[in-house]
Design a protein around this motif. Structure first.
Motif, PDB file in Angstrom:
ATOM      1  N   ARG A 141     114.466 -30.680  20.774  1.00 58.51           N
ATOM      2  CA  ARG A 141     112.830 -30.572  21.078  1.00 58.51           C
ATOM      3  C   ARG A 141     112.615 -30.543  22.434  1.00 58.51           C
ATOM      4  NH1 ARG A 141     112.505 -34.005  16.106  1.00 58.51           N
ATOM      5  NH2 ARG A 141     111.786 -35.725  17.973  1.00 58.51           N
ATOM      6  N   GLN A 142     113.498 -31.241  22.546  1.00 59.76           N
ATOM      7  CA  GLN A 142     113.046 -31.716  24.079  1.00 59.76           C
ATOM      8  C   GLN A 142     113.037 -30.878  25.474  1.00 59.76           C
ATOM      9  OE1 GLN A 142     114.939 -35.112  25.085  1.00 59.76           O
ATOM     10  NE2 GLN A 142     112.952 -36.682  24.416  1.00 59.76           N
ATOM     11  N   GLU A 185     113.160 -27.071  24.043  1.00 64.12           N
ATOM     12  CA  GLU A 185     112.746 -26.410  23.762  1.00 64.12           C
ATOM     13  C   GLU A 185     111.143 -26.676  25.078  1.00 64.12           C
ATOM     14  OE1 GLU A 185     111.354 -25.484  20.570  1.00 64.12           O
ATOM     15  OE2 GLU A 185     113.854 -25.558  19.236  1.00 64.12           O
ATOM     16  N   ARG A 186     110.965 -27.473  24.797  1.00 61.65           N
ATOM     17  CA  ARG A 186     109.355 -28.063  25.720  1.00 61.65           C
ATOM     18  C   ARG A 186     109.524 -27.750  27.508  1.00 61.65           C
ATOM     19  NH1 ARG A 186     107.964 -32.251  21.970  1.00 61.65           N
ATOM     20  NH2 ARG A 186     108.893 -33.715  24.403  1.00 61.65           N
ATOM     21  N   ARG A 187     111.023 -28.480  27.566  1.00 60.68           N
ATOM     22  CA  ARG A 187     111.451 -28.085  28.494  1.00 60.68           C
ATOM     23  C   ARG A 187     111.279 -26.690  29.320  1.00 60.68           C
ATOM     24  NH1 ARG A 187     109.889 -30.407  32.871  1.00 60.68           N
ATOM     25  NH2 ARG A 187     108.542 -31.981  31.330  1.00 60.68           N
ATOM     26  N   GLU A 226     110.419 -23.883  28.369  1.00 66.76           N
ATOM     27  CA  GLU A 226     109.163 -23.429  27.994  1.00 66.76           C
ATOM     28  C   GLU A 226     107.870 -23.366  29.597  1.00 66.76           C
ATOM     29  OE1 GLU A 226     107.567 -20.708  26.460  1.00 66.76           O
ATOM     30  OE2 GLU A 226     109.444 -20.783  25.711  1.00 66.76           O
TER      31      GLU A 226
END
Length: 87
Positions: free
Chosen positions: A12-13, A15-17, A19
């Motif tokens: 999850r981290q 993916e966020r990073r 973006e």
């Protein structure tokens, strides 16, 4: 596929990073493109202003880990040299 809770969280981290970094890289490339266009137009004042605008963006990209320090230095060096050559 991630199985452990830690691996799921890291996914999850990541993916966020990804973006955030993609947006940051795109923003820097836009500034670089504007500088390239200003240099191509032949207007030294506009080109110098565009290069001054690029510099903090590139350095911010370095501190955020999007670009390597030497890559940013090389890009800045080449842009400044091309602006100098306009005069």
């Amino acid at each position: 596929m991630a199985n452990s809770p830690q691996a799921k969280k890291r996914a999850r981290q990541n993916e966020r990073r990804f973006e955030i970094n993609k947006a940051r890289r795109s923003r820097i490339r836009t500034y670089l493109r504007k500088a390239e266009e200003a240099i191509a137009s032949g207007d030294k004042d506009a080109a110098a202003a565009a290069v001054r605008a690029v510099q903090p963006e590139l350095m911010r990209g370095v501190t955020k880990g999007v670009f390597h320090k030497n890559t940013a230095a090389r890009k800045m060096s080449r842009l400044v040299a091309r602006v100098k050559a306009l005069g």
